[in-house]
Design a protein around this motif. Sequence first.
Motif, mmCIF file in Angstrom:
data_model
loop_
_atom_site.group_PDB
_atom_site.id
_atom_site.type_symbol
_atom_site.label_atom_id
_atom_site.label_comp_id
_atom_site.label_asym_id
_atom_site.label_seq_id
_atom_site.Cartn_x
_atom_site.Cartn_y
_atom_site.Cartn_z
ATOM 1 N N GLU A 52 9.335 8.596 0.346
ATOM 2 C CA GLU A 52 8.483 8.330 -0.564
ATOM 3 C C GLU A 52 8.993 9.356 -2.014
ATOM 4 O O GLU A 52 8.702 8.800 -3.004
ATOM 5 N N ALA A 53 9.390 10.464 -1.738
ATOM 6 C CA ALA A 53 9.983 11.268 -2.791
ATOM 7 C C ALA A 53 11.094 10.492 -3.714
ATOM 8 O O ALA A 53 11.078 10.333 -4.798
ATOM 9 N N ASP A 54 11.931 10.118 -2.965
ATOM 10 C CA ASP A 54 12.965 9.126 -3.363
ATOM 11 C C ASP A 54 12.475 8.077 -4.048
ATOM 12 O O ASP A 54 13.115 7.556 -5.381
ATOM 13 N N ILE A 55 11.690 7.179 -3.725
ATOM 14 C CA ILE A 55 11.079 6.040 -4.273
ATOM 15 C C ILE A 55 10.096 6.663 -5.478
ATOM 16 O O ILE A 55 10.347 5.781 -6.689
ATOM 17 N N ALA A 56 9.546 7.661 -5.559
ATOM 18 C CA ALA A 56 8.739 8.035 -6.669
ATOM 19 C C ALA A 56 9.961 8.392 -7.855
ATOM 20 O O ALA A 56 9.613 8.011 -9.007
ATOM 21 N N ARG A 57 10.999 9.054 -7.428
ATOM 22 C CA ARG A 57 11.973 9.488 -8.537
ATOM 23 C C ARG A 57 12.634 8.117 -8.935
ATOM 24 O O ARG A 57 12.833 7.991 -10.249
ATOM 25 N N LEU A 58 12.997 7.127 -8.153
ATOM 26 C CA LEU A 58 13.681 5.864 -8.696
ATOM 27 C C LEU A 58 12.427 5.110 -9.553
ATOM 28 O O LEU A 58 12.937 4.449 -10.581
ATOM 29 N N GLU A 59 11.260 5.298 -9.235
ATOM 30 C CA GLU A 59 10.106 4.465 -10.066
ATOM 31 C C GLU A 59 10.255 5.184 -11.543
ATOM 32 O O GLU A 59 10.211 4.653 -12.402
ATOM 33 N N SER A 60 10.208 6.490 -11.496
ATOM 34 C CA SER A 60 10.150 7.110 -12.790
ATOM 35 C C SER A 60 11.443 6.873 -13.522
ATOM 36 O O SER A 60 11.481 6.635 -14.937
#
Length: 92
Positions: free
Chosen positions: A45-53
């Motif tokens: 989830e943290a990786d996805i948040a970084r990719l989204e930003s």
Amino acid sequence: MPDRTVSILGYACGALVASYLVLIVVTVSMAAWQTNLAMEVHETEADIARLESRYYSMVAQIDKIDPGSLGLVPPARVMYATTQTAPSVTLR
């Protein structure tokens, strides 16, 4: 008969103790596995948040670019695919 009963009950007790120990080991290993999976989900989830930003910041950079500076011009004529009516099929 009492001679066999004691041995049968002893084997049954040994089997129950062994199965109890196996179930304890399985429970502990499943709990450890679930904990590892929960940590992996949190990291993902943290990786996805970084990719989204990162994606949104890249989109913002692309959005700031003037299309005219890249040599792009508006189309001379716009034609849509729905200019003709589609043929209809009926049972009549």
